[in-house]
Design an enzyme around this catalytic site. Structure first.
Site, PDB file in Angstrom:
ATOM      1  N   ASP A  78       0.843  -1.190   0.000  1.00  0.00           N
ATOM      2  CA  ASP A  78       0.000   0.000   0.000  1.00  0.00           C
ATOM      3  C   ASP A  78       0.891   1.257   0.000  1.00  0.00           C
ATOM      4  O   ASP A  78       2.060   1.196  -0.386  1.00  0.00           O
ATOM      5  CB  ASP A  78      -0.977  -0.033   1.180  1.00  0.00           C
ATOM      6  CG  ASP A  78      -2.286   0.693   0.875  1.00  0.00           C
ATOM      7  OD1 ASP A  78      -2.258   1.930   0.726  1.00  0.00           O
ATOM      8  OD2 ASP A  78      -3.334   0.029   0.777  1.00  0.00           O
ATOM      9  N   ASP A  79       0.369   2.363   0.445  1.00  0.00           N
ATOM     10  CA  ASP A  79       1.056   3.659   0.388  1.00  0.00           C
ATOM     11  C   ASP A  79       2.400   3.627   1.130  1.00  0.00           C
ATOM     12  O   ASP A  79       2.651   2.740   1.931  1.00  0.00           O
ATOM     13  CB  ASP A  79       0.135   4.720   1.009  1.00  0.00           C
ATOM     14  CG  ASP A  79       0.404   6.129   0.495  1.00  0.00           C
ATOM     15  OD1 ASP A  79       1.452   6.353  -0.137  1.00  0.00           O
ATOM     16  OD2 ASP A  79      -0.450   7.004   0.733  1.00  0.00           O
ATOM     17  N   LYS A 155      -3.605  -0.861  -7.047  1.00  0.00           N
ATOM     18  CA  LYS A 155      -4.640  -0.162  -6.289  1.00  0.00           C
ATOM     19  C   LYS A 155      -4.449   1.324  -6.556  1.00  0.00           C
ATOM     20  O   LYS A 155      -3.444   1.907  -6.155  1.00  0.00           O
ATOM     21  CB  LYS A 155      -4.515  -0.458  -4.793  1.00  0.00           C
ATOM     22  CG  LYS A 155      -5.509   0.338  -3.953  1.00  0.00           C
ATOM     23  CD  LYS A 155      -5.258   0.169  -2.453  1.00  0.00           C
ATOM     24  CE  LYS A 155      -6.171   1.105  -1.655  1.00  0.00           C
ATOM     25  NZ  LYS A 155      -5.891   1.035  -0.192  1.00  0.00           N
ATOM     26  N   ASP A 157      -5.664   4.963  -5.889  1.00  0.00           N
ATOM     27  CA  ASP A 157      -6.405   5.761  -4.926  1.00  0.00           C
ATOM     28  C   ASP A 157      -6.728   7.137  -5.514  1.00  0.00           C
ATOM     29  O   ASP A 157      -6.381   7.418  -6.669  1.00  0.00           O
ATOM     30  CB  ASP A 157      -5.577   5.898  -3.641  1.00  0.00           C
ATOM     31  CG  ASP A 157      -6.426   5.833  -2.385  1.00  0.00           C
ATOM     32  OD1 ASP A 157      -7.589   6.283  -2.445  1.00  0.00           O
ATOM     33  OD2 ASP A 157      -5.926   5.354  -1.348  1.00  0.00           O
ATOM     34  N   SER A 189     -10.387   3.308  -6.552  1.00  0.00           N
ATOM     35  CA  SER A 189     -11.124   3.839  -5.398  1.00  0.00           C
ATOM     36  C   SER A 189     -12.084   4.952  -5.781  1.00  0.00           C
ATOM     37  O   SER A 189     -12.585   5.660  -4.900  1.00  0.00           O
ATOM     38  CB  SER A 189     -10.129   4.341  -4.347  1.00  0.00           C
ATOM     39  OG  SER A 189      -9.337   3.293  -3.857  1.00  0.00           O
ATOM     40  N   ARG A 214     -13.244   0.360  -4.229  1.00  0.00           N
ATOM     41  CA  ARG A 214     -13.652   0.743  -2.887  1.00  0.00           C
ATOM     42  C   ARG A 214     -14.870   1.651  -3.002  1.00  0.00           C
ATOM     43  O   ARG A 214     -14.866   2.631  -3.728  1.00  0.00           O
ATOM     44  CB  ARG A 214     -12.513   1.473  -2.183  1.00  0.00           C
ATOM     45  CG  ARG A 214     -11.371   0.547  -1.720  1.00  0.00           C
ATOM     46  CD  ARG A 214     -11.762  -0.250  -0.509  1.00  0.00           C
ATOM     47  NE  ARG A 214     -12.340   0.629   0.500  1.00  0.00           N
ATOM     48  CZ  ARG A 214     -11.618   1.465   1.253  1.00  0.00           C
ATOM     49  NH1 ARG A 214     -10.301   1.497   1.136  1.00  0.00           N
ATOM     50  NH2 ARG A 214     -12.213   2.254   2.124  1.00  0.00           N
ATOM     51  N   ASP A 218     -12.595   3.943   4.761  1.00  0.00           N
ATOM     52  CA  ASP A 218     -11.585   2.987   5.214  1.00  0.00           C
ATOM     53  C   ASP A 218     -12.040   2.276   6.483  1.00  0.00           C
ATOM     54  O   ASP A 218     -12.681   2.876   7.354  1.00  0.00           O
ATOM     55  CB  ASP A 218     -10.275   3.705   5.531  1.00  0.00           C
ATOM     56  CG  ASP A 218      -9.538   4.170   4.286  1.00  0.00           C
ATOM     57  OD1 ASP A 218      -9.986   3.864   3.175  1.00  0.00           O
ATOM     58  OD2 ASP A 218      -8.508   4.862   4.441  1.00  0.00           O
TER      59      ASP A 218
END
Length: 438
Positions: A78-79, A155, A157, A189, A214, A218
């Protein structure tokens, strides 16, 4: 000749739909964010910082502890993985101290172990944690970079991006990923930043460009957060159920089982409800320190089989009882279905009485398999009364199949083998979940 001209014109058109054939069942794997967030302090916390070493550890655990065999194959960064600036060719690059061998080497490590590697990027000037984002004129470069690194999932975002950038950027990234020629699953997302519901979100279009998305906030490490997500999804099930299916999934966010916010009953509840929703089973926990209890829930073969049912139909809430019991139903292949009985109570175990006819079943005879207790219950008629005991903030989950289908499929390995095939040898019998059969 006319058909040849038409074919050539079609081939000349830019491909927009995400034509990758991926994620025909909900993806399963592990992701860093929920448990490890943006911990980059490798000097003082080397075992828990976002680094190559952490992902190597998790890759090893996924393989050696049996997760991969059950379907947990995505290892997702992830980030907070990148350096704070791009290289001299305008490409994203990993932090050289925390990822000394680069993402491509990490992808090879994952692939050598039959895993798939996912990575995070962000539409906009910067990521949610302040690392370099992807502007519109950088989308093709970043898509090709991920393909060159042999990444298997992106992913994407949307922090710090505006409506116009999102409107252009999320479809453009889909097109750019297609153009690389590498099959890269695409998690976008976009709906989360547009309120998650029609008409602000065009799910028909979204299903053509993304493999999953998404929809909502979160998840946090708490039961309250799990229930807030569950409430939003089922309050809006009329809009959401039909848009999810093979290759394009609603994503209520990560499984937090094995962290600090859920007890055992609540952990079973999250696992069961995510299976009913046909949701991605993406864990975010520390696989190195999981308790046996958490492992048995996450590795429950029957729940996983329900989640991975090839029909891919998202379930729905069918009843909210005045005793603070809710019932959820999902249709499955081979005329089977899944039921989850959830207790919203906080006081004591609750004895819930019902019949299958009250839950809209019509065939004459059924058998139910309790996936957490590893027991079967015979229900000779839809009017046969049953009583189950549900612990506070806990669930009872049944796999239900009609006995007629049971008999018809026994030669082909259908329903009769479900208990034997998916029984989890290490499952603990849970006190207080005693089923009575009237």
């Amino acid at each position: 000749m006319l058909w040849k001209v038409i074919l050539l014109l079609m081939l000349a058109l830019p491909t927009l739909a995400l034509d990758n054939g991926l994620m025909r069942t909900p993806p399963m794997g592990w992701m860093s964010w929920g448990r490890f967030r943006c911990n980059t302090d490798c000097r003082n916390d080397p075992k828990n910082c976002i680094s190559e070493a952490l992902f190597v550890d998790m890759a090893d655990r996924l393989v050696e502890d049996g997760w991969l065999k059950l379907g947990y194959k995505y290892l997702i960064i992830d980030d907070c993985w990148s350096f704070m600036s791009r290289d001299n060719k305008g490409r994203l690059m990993p932090d050289p101290i925390r990822f000394p061998n680069g993402i491509h080497k990490l992808a090879h490590y994952a692939h050598d172990r039959k895993l798939k590697l996912g990575i995070h990027a962000n539409m906009g000037k910067q990521t949610c944690a302040g690392y370099p984002g992807t502007m519109l004129d950088q989308i093709e470069t970043d898509a090709q970079t991920f393909a060159d690194w042999e990444v298997d999932m992106l992913k994407f975002d949307g922090c710090y991006s505006n409506v116009n950038e999102q409107q252009k950027g999320f479809p453009l990234m889909s097109k750019a990923l297609n153009a690389t020629g590498r099959p890269i699953a695409y998690s976008c997302s976009w709906p989360m930043y547009r309120g998650g519901l029609p008409p602000s979100v065009n799910y028909s279009f979204l299903g053509e460009i993304c493999n999953l998305w998404r929809n909502y906030d979160d998840i946090e490490d708490s039961w309250e957060s799990v229930m807030r997500i569950v409430d939003w999804f089922f309050q809006n099930q009329a809009d959401l159920q039909s848009v999810s299916g093979p290759g394009h999934w609603n994503d209520p966010d990560m499984l937090i089982i094995g962290n600090f916010g859920l007890n055992m009953e609540q952990s079973q509840a999250q696992m069961a409800l995510w299976a009913i929703m046909a949701a991605p089973l993406i864990m975010s926990n520390d696989l190195r320190t999981l308790t046996g209890e958490a492992r048995s829930i996450l590795q429950n073969k029957a729940v996983i089989a329900i989640n991975q049912d090839p029909l891919g139909i998202q379930g729905r809430r069918i009843l909210q009882d005045e005793g603070h019991i809710e019932v959820f139903w999902r249709p499955l292949s081979k005329s089977a279905s899944a039921l989850v009985f959830l207790s919203r109570r906080t006081d004591m175990p609750y004895r819930y009485h019902s019949t299958l006819s009250l839950l809209n079943y019509t065939s004459s005879s059924y058998t139910a398999y309790d996936v957490f207790k590893d027991e079967t219950v015979s229900l000779p008629s839809v009017n046969t009364h049953f009583t189950i005991t549900i612990n506070p903030s806990g669930v009872v989950m049944w796999y239900v199949y009609p006995d007629k289908s049971f008999e018809q499929t026994k030669e082909t390995g259908g329903h009769p083998n479900f208990q034997r095939k998916y029984a989890h040898a290490s499952q603990q019998r849970i006190p207080g979940q005693i089923l009575f059969f009237l």
